[in-house]
Design an enzyme around this catalytic site. Structure first.
Site, PDB file in Angstrom:
ATOM      1  N   ASP A  85       0.846  -1.188   0.000  1.00 32.56           N
ATOM      2  CA  ASP A  85       0.000   0.000   0.000  1.00 32.56           C
ATOM      3  C   ASP A  85       0.883   1.241   0.000  1.00 32.56           C
ATOM      4  O   ASP A  85       1.774   1.377   0.846  1.00 32.56           O
ATOM      5  CB  ASP A  85      -0.914  -0.009   1.225  1.00 32.56           C
ATOM      6  CG  ASP A  85      -2.097   0.931   1.048  1.00 32.56           C
ATOM      7  OD1 ASP A  85      -2.589   1.056  -0.079  1.00 32.56           O
ATOM      8  OD2 ASP A  85      -2.533   1.540   2.042  1.00 32.56           O
ATOM      9  N   HIS A 125      -3.726  14.081   0.783  1.00 31.23           N
ATOM     10  CA  HIS A 125      -3.885  13.231   1.966  1.00 31.23           C
ATOM     11  C   HIS A 125      -2.680  13.360   2.884  1.00 31.23           C
ATOM     12  O   HIS A 125      -2.818  13.501   4.105  1.00 31.23           O
ATOM     13  CB  HIS A 125      -4.068  11.782   1.532  1.00 31.23           C
ATOM     14  CG  HIS A 125      -4.026  10.795   2.654  1.00 31.23           C
ATOM     15  ND1 HIS A 125      -4.939  10.787   3.682  1.00 31.23           N
ATOM     16  CD2 HIS A 125      -3.148   9.777   2.919  1.00 31.23           C
ATOM     17  CE1 HIS A 125      -4.653   9.810   4.528  1.00 31.23           C
ATOM     18  NE2 HIS A 125      -3.570   9.179   4.103  1.00 31.23           N
ATOM     19  N   GLU A 128     -10.188   3.830   4.322  1.00 30.23           N
ATOM     20  CA  GLU A 128      -9.302   4.537   3.395  1.00 30.23           C
ATOM     21  C   GLU A 128      -9.767   4.216   1.980  1.00 30.23           C
ATOM     22  O   GLU A 128      -9.698   3.069   1.540  1.00 30.23           O
ATOM     23  CB  GLU A 128      -7.840   4.129   3.588  1.00 30.23           C
ATOM     24  CG  GLU A 128      -7.247   4.643   4.885  1.00 30.23           C
ATOM     25  CD  GLU A 128      -5.731   4.544   4.931  1.00 30.23           C
ATOM     26  OE1 GLU A 128      -5.161   3.834   4.083  1.00 30.23           O
ATOM     27  OE2 GLU A 128      -5.134   5.175   5.820  1.00 30.23           O
ATOM     28  N   GLU A 173      -9.359   3.948  -1.722  1.00 34.02           N
ATOM     29  CA  GLU A 173      -8.173   3.819  -2.564  1.00 34.02           C
ATOM     30  C   GLU A 173      -8.497   3.155  -3.894  1.00 34.02           C
ATOM     31  O   GLU A 173      -9.531   2.502  -4.061  1.00 34.02           O
ATOM     32  CB  GLU A 173      -7.108   2.973  -1.855  1.00 34.02           C
ATOM     33  CG  GLU A 173      -6.710   3.467  -0.481  1.00 34.02           C
ATOM     34  CD  GLU A 173      -5.495   2.735   0.070  1.00 34.02           C
ATOM     35  OE1 GLU A 173      -4.739   2.150  -0.741  1.00 34.02           O
ATOM     36  OE2 GLU A 173      -5.320   2.736   1.297  1.00 34.02           O
ATOM     37  N   ASP A 187      -8.584   0.167   2.734  1.00 30.93           N
ATOM     38  CA  ASP A 187      -7.553  -0.272   3.666  1.00 30.93           C
ATOM     39  C   ASP A 187      -7.988   0.140   5.071  1.00 30.93           C
ATOM     40  O   ASP A 187      -7.558   1.167   5.597  1.00 30.93           O
ATOM     41  CB  ASP A 187      -6.210   0.362   3.294  1.00 30.93           C
ATOM     42  CG  ASP A 187      -5.049  -0.263   4.039  1.00 30.93           C
ATOM     43  OD1 ASP A 187      -5.110  -1.467   4.325  1.00 30.93           O
ATOM     44  OD2 ASP A 187      -4.077   0.455   4.327  1.00 30.93           O
ATOM     45  N   ARG A 235      -6.864   3.786  13.852  1.00 34.04           N
ATOM     46  CA  ARG A 235      -5.951   4.931  13.951  1.00 34.04           C
ATOM     47  C   ARG A 235      -5.249   5.022  15.297  1.00 34.04           C
ATOM     48  O   ARG A 235      -4.083   5.440  15.366  1.00 34.04           O
ATOM     49  CB  ARG A 235      -6.713   6.232  13.678  1.00 34.04           C
ATOM     50  CG  ARG A 235      -7.315   6.337  12.302  1.00 34.04           C
ATOM     51  CD  ARG A 235      -6.282   6.233  11.205  1.00 34.04           C
ATOM     52  NE  ARG A 235      -6.878   6.516   9.891  1.00 34.04           N
ATOM     53  CZ  ARG A 235      -6.247   6.392   8.736  1.00 34.04           C
ATOM     54  NH1 ARG A 235      -4.991   5.970   8.730  1.00 34.04           N
ATOM     55  NH2 ARG A 235      -6.848   6.668   7.606  1.00 34.04           N
ATOM     56  N   GLN A 292      -2.627   2.301  15.244  1.00 39.48           N
ATOM     57  CA  GLN A 292      -1.621   2.692  14.249  1.00 39.48           C
ATOM     58  C   GLN A 292      -0.706   3.799  14.786  1.00 39.48           C
ATOM     59  O   GLN A 292       0.517   3.756  14.607  1.00 39.48           O
ATOM     60  CB  GLN A 292      -2.316   3.163  12.974  1.00 39.48           C
ATOM     61  CG  GLN A 292      -1.372   3.646  11.876  1.00 39.48           C
ATOM     62  CD  GLN A 292      -2.120   4.243  10.686  1.00 39.48           C
ATOM     63  OE1 GLN A 292      -3.350   4.229  10.645  1.00 39.48           O
ATOM     64  NE2 GLN A 292      -1.386   4.774   9.735  1.00 39.48           N
ATOM     65  N   LYS A 302      -3.440  -1.955  10.722  1.00 37.19           N
ATOM     66  CA  LYS A 302      -3.987  -2.126   9.380  1.00 37.19           C
ATOM     67  C   LYS A 302      -4.091  -3.585   8.937  1.00 37.19           C
ATOM     68  O   LYS A 302      -4.814  -3.891   7.985  1.00 37.19           O
ATOM     69  CB  LYS A 302      -3.133  -1.367   8.357  1.00 37.19           C
ATOM     70  CG  LYS A 302      -3.265   0.143   8.423  1.00 37.19           C
ATOM     71  CD  LYS A 302      -2.346   0.811   7.435  1.00 37.19           C
ATOM     72  CE  LYS A 302      -2.551   2.318   7.406  1.00 37.19           C
ATOM     73  NZ  LYS A 302      -3.789   2.712   6.715  1.00 37.19           N
ATOM     74  N   THR A 345      -8.268  -5.798   4.654  1.00 41.26           N
ATOM     75  CA  THR A 345      -8.265  -4.887   3.512  1.00 41.26           C
ATOM     76  C   THR A 345      -9.288  -5.434   2.526  1.00 41.26           C
ATOM     77  O   THR A 345      -9.202  -6.599   2.127  1.00 41.26           O
ATOM     78  CB  THR A 345      -6.883  -4.819   2.837  1.00 41.26           C
ATOM     79  OG1 THR A 345      -5.919  -4.336   3.768  1.00 41.26           O
ATOM     80  CG2 THR A 345      -6.915  -3.896   1.623  1.00 41.26           C
ATOM     81  N   GLU A 383      -9.211  12.431   8.279  1.00 38.80           N
ATOM     82  CA  GLU A 383      -9.216  13.769   7.673  1.00 38.80           C
ATOM     83  C   GLU A 383     -10.576  14.442   7.797  1.00 38.80           C
ATOM     84  O   GLU A 383     -10.664  15.632   8.116  1.00 38.80           O
ATOM     85  CB  GLU A 383      -8.831  13.671   6.201  1.00 38.80           C
ATOM     86  CG  GLU A 383      -7.429  13.159   5.936  1.00 38.80           C
ATOM     87  CD  GLU A 383      -7.220  12.903   4.455  1.00 38.80           C
ATOM     88  OE1 GLU A 383      -6.995  13.876   3.714  1.00 38.80           O
ATOM     89  OE2 GLU A 383      -7.309  11.729   4.032  1.00 38.80           O
TER      90      GLU A 383
END
Length: 403
Positions: free
Chosen positions: A119, A126, A187, A189, A222, A226, A229, A242, A246, A347
């Site tokens: 990834d 971002h 996430e 993607e 993904d 947080r 992480q 993570k 996925t 975000e």
């Protein structure tokens, strides 16, 4: 903050077809035997294996397997033969009679064996947004960010197909603090599914040939814890934040289907090194959407991703690492300049400081148990109009373990 639009795809529709050619693998439908390679056709699913045998299609033996592994290994010349033949079949509905399965009777299966999952961190907006959240008094971008595509090597064994529930993970969240994540995130993607010859170990894939290794594109979520992480990524990681899941689309859109979506990359300063420059350094003009419980909360644009698909492959192999059929590369979170274009709740909510308001009066800093997330995307179609990629969805289940 909410975009407030109703979801065009009802909750629970785990095999919603894309608009345009795509391939996947399904099981079920009441027929005996293993899973089969399939393609979406309206509200039905085309059994490509049986059609290939009946119509003497190219590479019928590869299409009669329980997944796409054999076709991925065959390489681009074989892919183009299959895609060209399939396009002819889809243009003549009479040929499809007897080979269609009702979509309500089949379930998606992971369409290929994931060899390696890497990834990346390819979106400048971002990276800037996250940098401002975690390093408010420093430069948002790290000094190396604009010199090379950054990424992490993920866990291939926990890549799951769209519709698979995601159990809230547990882990360490700080000194002496462990338990279920309180900051479960998405996430949004783009995923690139690779195939063909992996080349010779020690010999990098040149940028000019990088796109020859991309079979097709999926949407990818993904999932990220947080708080776990953030605690483990000092400085290494991410790992447990993570690695639990996925999700990818059930349907893979062939790269050739996106021929009208190519776009020049954004201006770069400083100029990347020569191995990252060339005519194939182009991005894909796709617009993603994140839906939470049927409500549109974000529309991230992929058109201005700083690092492009060819660059990701050229950089990944620049140290001599070889590719394998079934490799999966993620773009990293896609985000835009405006709040309603941000591709994750880290975000969107500024790490919980500004929760996202929903139409039912509730709000979210991060995901709650029972939430369903669906990511969709569209892009320019060959011949005009827009095509849609296969969606990726997942529902959050409560924690089942403890530490």
């Amino acid at each position: 903050m909410s975009l407030g639009s109703p979801h065009p795809h009802p909750a629970g529709a785990h095999l919603r077809p894309p608009l345009g050619m795509a391939l996947g693998v399904v099981a079920g439908s009441g027929r005996p035997g293993p899973s089969r390679i399939a393609a979406p056709v309206g509200d039905a699913v085309l059994d490509i294996a049986s059609l290939a045998v009946a119509e003497n299609g190219p590479h019928a033996a590869l299409l009669h397997r329980p997944n796409l592994d054999g076709l991925l290994a065959a390489g681009r010349p074989a892919w183009r033969e299959v895609f060209g033949w399939l396009a002819e079949q889809l243009a003549d509905p009479d040929r499809l009679s007897g080979h269609l399965l009702p979509a309500t009777g089949v379930v998606p299966v992971l369409p290929f064996t994931v060899a390696d999952y890497v990834d990346f961190f390819a979106c400048e907006q971002h990276a800037v947004n996250v940098g401002r959240i975690y390093r408010p008094h420093a430069e948002p971008l790290t000094p190396n960010w604009k010199h090379l595509p950054l990424g992490y090597h993920g866990r291939a064994g926990t890549v799951v197909v769209s519709g698979t529930p995601v159990v809230r993970p547990v882990g360490q969240r700080g000194p002496g603090d462990a338990g279920p994540t309180g900051a479960l995130d998405v996430e949004a993607e783009i995923g690139y599914v690779l195939g063909g010859s992996g080349g010779v170990p020690g010999e990098p894939v040149e940028l000019a040939h990088a796109l020859d290794h991309i079979f097709g594109v999926v949407l990818l979520n993904d999932w990220s814890a947080r708080d776990i992480q953030a605690w483990e990524s000092r400085p290494l990681g991410p790992l447990l934040g993570k690695s639990f899941a996925t999700s990818i689309s059930a349907w893979i859109t062939p790269l050739d289907e996106l021929a009208a979506a190519w776009i020049d990359p954004p201006p770069r300063d400083p100029q990347p090194l020569p191995y990252l420059l060339g005519p194939t350094d182009r991005g894909l003009d796709l617009t993603l959407e994140i839906w939470l419980n049927g409500e549109l909360v974000s529309s991230p644009p992929a058109a201005d991703l700083y690092w492009t698909p060819a660059q990701l492959i050229a950089h990944l192999t620049s140290n001599g690492a070889s590719l394998r059929g079934g490799d999966l590369l993620g773009s990293g979170t896609v985000s835009g300049a405006r709040r309603e274009q941000r591709g994750c709740f880290l975000e969107l909510s500024r790490n919980g400081a500004e929760p996202v308001s929903l139409a039912d009066g509730s709000s979210r800093a991060y995901l709650c148990d029972g939430d369903e997330v669906v990511i969709t995307a569209t892009g320019p179609a060959v011949g005009g109009g827009r095509l849609s990629l296969g969606e990726v969805r997942g529902t959050i289940l409560p924690t089942t373990s403890r530490i």
